[in-house]
Design a protein around this motif. Structure first.
Motif, mmCIF file in Angstrom:
data_model
loop_
_atom_site.group_PDB
_atom_site.id
_atom_site.type_symbol
_atom_site.label_atom_id
_atom_site.label_comp_id
_atom_site.label_asym_id
_atom_site.label_seq_id
_atom_site.Cartn_x
_atom_site.Cartn_y
_atom_site.Cartn_z
ATOM 1 N N GLY A 156 40.723 54.998 6.023
ATOM 2 C CA GLY A 156 42.066 54.618 5.613
ATOM 3 C C GLY A 156 42.011 53.352 4.773
ATOM 4 O O GLY A 156 41.324 53.294 3.757
ATOM 5 N N ASP A 157 42.735 52.323 5.219
ATOM 6 C CA ASP A 157 42.749 51.055 4.498
ATOM 7 C C ASP A 157 41.599 50.129 4.904
ATOM 8 O O ASP A 157 41.418 49.069 4.293
ATOM 9 C CB ASP A 157 44.079 50.324 4.734
ATOM 10 C CG ASP A 157 45.272 51.079 4.138
ATOM 11 O OD1 ASP A 157 45.055 51.804 3.146
ATOM 12 O OD2 ASP A 157 46.388 50.957 4.681
ATOM 13 N N LEU A 158 40.843 50.511 5.918
ATOM 14 C CA LEU A 158 39.750 49.657 6.414
ATOM 15 C C LEU A 158 38.454 49.936 5.667
ATOM 16 O O LEU A 158 37.997 51.089 5.620
ATOM 17 C CB LEU A 158 39.538 49.902 7.912
ATOM 18 C CG LEU A 158 38.340 49.191 8.556
ATOM 19 C CD1 LEU A 158 38.562 47.671 8.541
ATOM 20 C CD2 LEU A 158 38.100 49.697 9.970
ATOM 21 N N ARG A 159 37.874 48.888 5.082
ATOM 22 C CA ARG A 159 36.556 49.010 4.452
ATOM 23 C C ARG A 159 35.519 48.551 5.472
ATOM 24 O O ARG A 159 35.207 47.366 5.586
ATOM 25 C CB ARG A 159 36.488 48.167 3.179
ATOM 26 C CG ARG A 159 37.406 48.674 2.078
ATOM 27 C CD ARG A 159 37.362 47.799 0.845
ATOM 28 N NE ARG A 159 36.134 47.993 0.085
ATOM 29 C CZ ARG A 159 35.948 48.947 -0.824
ATOM 30 N NH1 ARG A 159 36.905 49.816 -1.082
ATOM 31 N NH2 ARG A 159 34.818 49.036 -1.483
ATOM 32 N N ALA A 160 34.991 49.504 6.239
ATOM 33 C CA ALA A 160 34.055 49.175 7.314
ATOM 34 C C ALA A 160 32.715 48.702 6.760
ATOM 35 O O ALA A 160 32.055 47.828 7.340
ATOM 36 C CB ALA A 160 33.847 50.384 8.226
ATOM 37 N N VAL A 161 32.292 49.302 5.645
ATOM 38 C CA VAL A 161 31.100 48.864 4.916
ATOM 39 C C VAL A 161 31.511 48.711 3.459
ATOM 40 O O VAL A 161 32.054 49.649 2.867
ATOM 41 C CB VAL A 161 29.940 49.874 5.059
ATOM 42 C CG1 VAL A 161 28.726 49.420 4.245
ATOM 43 C CG2 VAL A 161 29.555 50.050 6.520
ATOM 44 N N ASP A 162 31.239 47.528 2.897
ATOM 45 C CA ASP A 162 31.818 47.178 1.608
ATOM 46 C C ASP A 162 30.740 46.844 0.575
ATOM 47 O O ASP A 162 30.210 45.740 0.548
ATOM 48 C CB ASP A 162 32.760 45.984 1.792
ATOM 49 C CG ASP A 162 33.581 45.670 0.550
ATOM 50 O OD1 ASP A 162 33.403 46.351 -0.477
ATOM 51 O OD2 ASP A 162 34.409 44.744 0.615
ATOM 52 N N ASP A 163 30.350 47.849 -0.239
ATOM 53 C CA ASP A 163 29.443 47.640 -1.374
ATOM 54 C C ASP A 163 28.110 47.027 -0.930
ATOM 55 O O ASP A 163 27.627 46.055 -1.510
ATOM 56 C CB ASP A 163 30.113 46.744 -2.407
ATOM 57 C CG ASP A 163 29.457 46.849 -3.771
ATOM 58 O OD1 ASP A 163 28.996 47.943 -4.133
ATOM 59 O OD2 ASP A 163 29.362 45.819 -4.465
ATOM 60 N N LEU A 164 27.505 47.628 0.076
ATOM 61 C CA LEU A 164 26.257 47.106 0.649
ATOM 62 C C LEU A 164 25.056 47.511 -0.205
ATOM 63 O O LEU A 164 24.846 48.688 -0.495
ATOM 64 C CB LEU A 164 26.090 47.646 2.070
ATOM 65 C CG LEU A 164 24.876 47.156 2.864
ATOM 66 C CD1 LEU A 164 24.999 45.665 3.155
ATOM 67 C CD2 LEU A 164 24.746 47.936 4.166
ATOM 68 N N THR A 165 24.277 46.516 -0.606
ATOM 69 C CA THR A 165 23.050 46.755 -1.372
ATOM 70 C C THR A 165 21.932 45.915 -0.793
ATOM 71 O O THR A 165 22.050 44.690 -0.697
ATOM 72 C CB THR A 165 23.242 46.389 -2.855
ATOM 73 O OG1 THR A 165 24.237 47.238 -3.432
ATOM 74 C CG2 THR A 165 21.939 46.554 -3.625
ATOM 75 N N LEU A 166 20.835 46.563 -0.373
ATOM 76 C CA LEU A 166 19.654 45.857 0.117
ATOM 77 C C LEU A 166 18.501 46.843 0.225
ATOM 78 O O LEU A 166 18.684 48.055 0.078
ATOM 79 C CB LEU A 166 19.923 45.179 1.470
ATOM 80 C CG LEU A 166 20.342 46.038 2.670
ATOM 81 C CD1 LEU A 166 19.132 46.632 3.401
ATOM 82 C CD2 LEU A 166 21.137 45.203 3.661
ATOM 83 N N LEU A 205 26.556 50.872 -1.043
ATOM 84 C CA LEU A 205 27.028 51.763 0.013
ATOM 85 C C LEU A 205 28.379 51.275 0.546
ATOM 86 O O LEU A 205 28.537 50.104 0.905
ATOM 87 C CB LEU A 205 26.001 51.804 1.149
ATOM 88 C CG LEU A 205 26.114 52.963 2.140
ATOM 89 C CD1 LEU A 205 25.873 54.294 1.430
ATOM 90 C CD2 LEU A 205 25.101 52.786 3.273
ATOM 91 N N THR A 206 29.342 52.191 0.584
ATOM 92 C CA THR A 206 30.706 51.851 1.019
ATOM 93 C C THR A 206 31.233 52.946 1.929
ATOM 94 O O THR A 206 31.014 54.137 1.686
ATOM 95 C CB THR A 206 31.638 51.694 -0.202
ATOM 96 O OG1 THR A 206 31.160 50.625 -1.029
ATOM 97 C CG2 THR A 206 33.064 51.398 0.229
ATOM 98 N N LYS A 207 31.931 52.528 2.995
ATOM 99 C CA LYS A 207 32.591 53.481 3.879
ATOM 100 C C LYS A 207 33.961 52.937 4.244
ATOM 101 O O LYS A 207 34.097 51.815 4.736
ATOM 102 C CB LYS A 207 31.782 53.701 5.157
ATOM 103 C CG LYS A 207 32.416 54.703 6.121
ATOM 104 C CD LYS A 207 32.481 56.104 5.527
ATOM 105 C CE LYS A 207 33.080 57.099 6.508
ATOM 106 N NZ LYS A 207 33.174 58.470 5.934
ATOM 107 N N THR A 208 34.990 53.747 3.963
ATOM 108 C CA THR A 208 36.350 53.351 4.296
ATOM 109 C C THR A 208 36.933 54.323 5.316
ATOM 110 O O THR A 208 36.608 55.512 5.326
ATOM 111 C CB THR A 208 37.250 53.327 3.049
ATOM 112 O OG1 THR A 208 37.294 54.639 2.475
ATOM 113 C CG2 THR A 208 36.728 52.349 2.015
#
Length: 308
Positions: A14-24, A9-12
């Motif tokens: 603009g240039d900010l990756r607020a959630v970065d490749d979350l897996t759980l 799970l990823t949420k950007t």
């Protein structure tokens, strides 16, 4: 059975990756704590999982319902208590509860027993006719929780629910959460309080949108590299400054009137700590090795992430 499954799970923004490749994943009937400082990505994660935001990429399922493709059906399965109060201050406790019951479509004929049960276990019964705006911070959080539970959700999402709440109200809130666990409600809670994370079945340590560690509190503590020395000195703040100058800021942390020093050589470091502090005219009342807390582990993992 998995109540929550998250995959890349990823949420950007603009240039900010607020959630970065979350897996759980979170098992049904457990309490999971997402732990991290302000700006770590906790709130964004909860907004993704409750279908308030759409992800940039990746997937997640709550009770086998996809957070994007089945967003409307998902809302019947979940309850969500956000950081910002959704209460109406000019309505009473009961009026707020009935308002949320109407939103969730809870039938009038069946809601009264549920409301009585929720008021009782949250200790809000004596305050049911009080305006929400006149409640204490702790009672507002309890009322928010009651409103989130009125439709009997299977999964409950709580975004830093005890932030700014007094210690007694925090204790009462956790007592309520444990009662919910006995009723097989799955709880996903975000918090900046590492002591609260110790109460969870499993935790995830998150920083800048990335999951740094994941498992039971005991499993996460095993990630600690080195031994923790707990130092009880006179003038703790001055002592902390001196020890950080000697050993490095990433290895020395102040906890109230005690200092934690991370070391690979505990016996040698004990001698060095005493030498530094007594040489500066400070007293050392006690120094001993202790089991790490989750806060120790989090600081240690962050220090490794930053590198030398």
């Amino acid at each position: 059975m998995e109540a929550i499954k998250i995959s890349h799970l990823t949420k950007t923004f603009g240039d900010l990756r607020a959630v970065d490749d979350l897996t759980l994943s979170v098992s049904q009937g457990e309490i999971f704590g997402l732990v991290g400082p302000d700006g770590a990505g906790k709130t964004t994660t909860l907004r993704l999982l409750t279908a308030i935001l759409n992800p940039t990429s990746g997937d997640a399922w709550i009770m086998n319902k996809h957070i994007v493709r089945e967003a409307e059906a998902l809302k019947e399965e979940i309850g969500y208590l956000s950081q910002r109060s959704g209460l109406y201050p000019d309505l009473t406790v009961m009026e707020n509860i009935h308002f949320y019951a109407d939103i969730y479509g809870v039938p009038r004929r069946s809601r009264d027993p549920k409301i009585d049960e929720l008021l009782s276990f949250s200790n809000l019964t004596p305050f049911k006719n009080r305006l929400a705006g006149n409640l204490s911070g702790g009672m507002k959080q309890k009322l928010g929780l009651v409103c989130a539970l009125i439709h009997t959700p299977k999964v409950l999402f709580l975004d830093e629910p005890t932030n700014g709440v007094d210690p007694i109200s925090r204790r009462d809130f956790w007592r309520i959460l444990y009662q919910l666990l006995r009723e097989k409600v799955t709880i996903f809670i975000s918090t900046a309080y590492l002591d609260e994370a110790e109460r969870c079945n499993r935790v995830g340590l998150i920083h800048k949108g990335r999951l740094l560690a994941y498992g039971t509190p005991l499993e996460v503590k095993k990630l600690m590299q080195g031994t923790i020395l707990e130092v009880c000195p006179s003038e703790p703040r001055k002592a902390t400054t001196l020890l950080r100058q000697r050993f490095g800021a990433g290895l020395v942390s102040l906890f109230g009137d005690r200092i934690h020093v991370v070391t690979q050589e505990p016996d040698r470091t004990m001698v060095q700590v005493k030498g530094v502090l007594t040489g500066a005219g400070l007293k050392v009342f006690d120094i001993r090795s202790i089991e790490p807390t989750l806060e120790d582990v989090f600081i240690s993992v962050l220090a490794r992430e930053k590198g030398p």
